[in-house]
Design an enzyme around this catalytic site. Sequence first.
Site, PDB file in Angstrom:
ATOM      1  N   HIS A   1      -1.858  -5.177  -2.607  1.00 56.92           N
ATOM      2  CA  HIS A   1      -0.638  -4.449  -2.957  1.00 56.92           C
ATOM      3  C   HIS A   1       0.288  -5.320  -3.826  1.00 56.92           C
ATOM      4  CE1 HIS A   1       2.622  -1.457  -2.021  1.00 56.92           C
ATOM      5  NE2 HIS A   1       3.384  -2.520  -2.256  1.00 56.92           N
ATOM      6  N   GLU A   2       0.536  -6.538  -3.363  1.00 54.15           N
ATOM      7  CA  GLU A   2       1.454  -7.405  -4.116  1.00 54.15           C
ATOM      8  C   GLU A   2       0.853  -7.815  -5.461  1.00 54.15           C
ATOM      9  OE1 GLU A   2       4.382  -7.310  -3.228  1.00 54.15           O
ATOM     10  OE2 GLU A   2       4.170  -6.762  -1.120  1.00 54.15           O
TER      11      GLU A   2
ATOM     12  N   HIS B   1       4.895   1.708  -6.879  1.00 60.94           N
ATOM     13  CA  HIS B   1       4.391   2.372  -5.681  1.00 60.94           C
ATOM     14  C   HIS B   1       3.754   3.702  -6.052  1.00 60.94           C
ATOM     15  CE1 HIS B   1       7.172  -0.323  -3.179  1.00 60.94           C
ATOM     16  NE2 HIS B   1       5.941  -0.794  -3.207  1.00 60.94           N
ATOM     17  N   CYS B   2       2.787   4.109  -5.259  1.00 63.26           N
ATOM     18  CA  CYS B   2       1.943   5.254  -5.590  1.00 63.26           C
ATOM     19  C   CYS B   2       1.907   6.172  -4.384  1.00 63.26           C
ATOM     20  CB  CYS B   2       0.550   4.707  -5.918  1.00 63.26           C
ATOM     21  SG  CYS B   2      -0.700   5.958  -6.155  1.00 63.26           S
TER      22      CYS B   2
ATOM     23  N   CYS C   1      -3.827   5.276  -1.432  1.00 58.05           N
ATOM     24  CA  CYS C   1      -3.928   4.127  -2.327  1.00 58.05           C
ATOM     25  C   CYS C   1      -3.258   2.919  -1.677  1.00 58.05           C
ATOM     26  CB  CYS C   1      -3.198   4.486  -3.623  1.00 58.05           C
ATOM     27  SG  CYS C   1      -3.092   3.178  -4.842  1.00 58.05           S
TER      28      CYS C   1
ATOM     29  N   CYS D   1      -4.365   4.173 -10.309  1.00 56.89           N
ATOM     30  CA  CYS D   1      -3.890   2.777 -10.327  1.00 56.89           C
ATOM     31  C   CYS D   1      -4.973   1.846 -10.867  1.00 56.89           C
ATOM     32  CB  CYS D   1      -3.461   2.340  -8.925  1.00 56.89           C
ATOM     33  SG  CYS D   1      -1.925   3.125  -8.396  1.00 56.89           S
TER      34      CYS D   1
HETATM   35 ZN   LIG Z   1       5.311  -2.675  -2.958  1.00 56.21          ZN
HETATM   36 ZN   LIG Z   2      -2.511   4.541  -6.659  1.00 64.39          ZN
END
Ligand SMILES: [Zn+2]
Ligand SMILES: [Zn+2]
Length: 175
Positions: A132-133, A142-143, A147, A169
């Site tokens: 994520h990071e 952000h999604c 995901c 993404c």
């Molecule tokens: Zn985040």
């Molecule tokens: Zn995504």
Amino acid sequence: MNVVHFCRFGKVSESLLRELPSAVLGRVPKDLIQISIESTELDPPTNSYVPNRLQYLADFFLGVLEQHVPSGDHGFALVNLDLFVSKLNFVFGVAQYGGNAIVALPRLNPAFYGGPEDPELFFQRVAKETLHELGHVFGLEHCRNYCVMRFSNSLGDTDRKPDSFCSTCFSELAK
Ligand SMILES: [Zn+2]
Ligand SMILES: [Zn+2]
């Protein structure tokens, strides 16, 4: 190819640091990143500790990483300390777009909440937060899809999201 230096602040198990890259590299576009492991323990910045919260301010760690990695490269660090940022009670991780990122381990560990040790669950959470990071570092926001870029407000959110990027993404990252 972007070089990401995987580092650690203070007491973080070296095996965790060494197992993480394979969980990351299989889930990002080929040729996006190259990971270099640095096993030296970096000293947590002393000015980051806030005694009345018993927590550490995340921003200072990003500052140390920025000084530490060669310019043009990226730094990523595991931190075994409870981190927060202004306006949030705690963070699982923080990233700067195009810069560096950190993941805080204590609240990802089932033992933090008095539960039994669960190394597999702990690793899964660390891998998700790391992806994520790094997604933020490489430009993702952000999604809302199923995901890994879903925002985690709680550990439940982290456990419910998958350990990979959605196709949208993923193709953003490949650009
Ligand atoms: Zn985040
Ligand atoms: Zn995504």
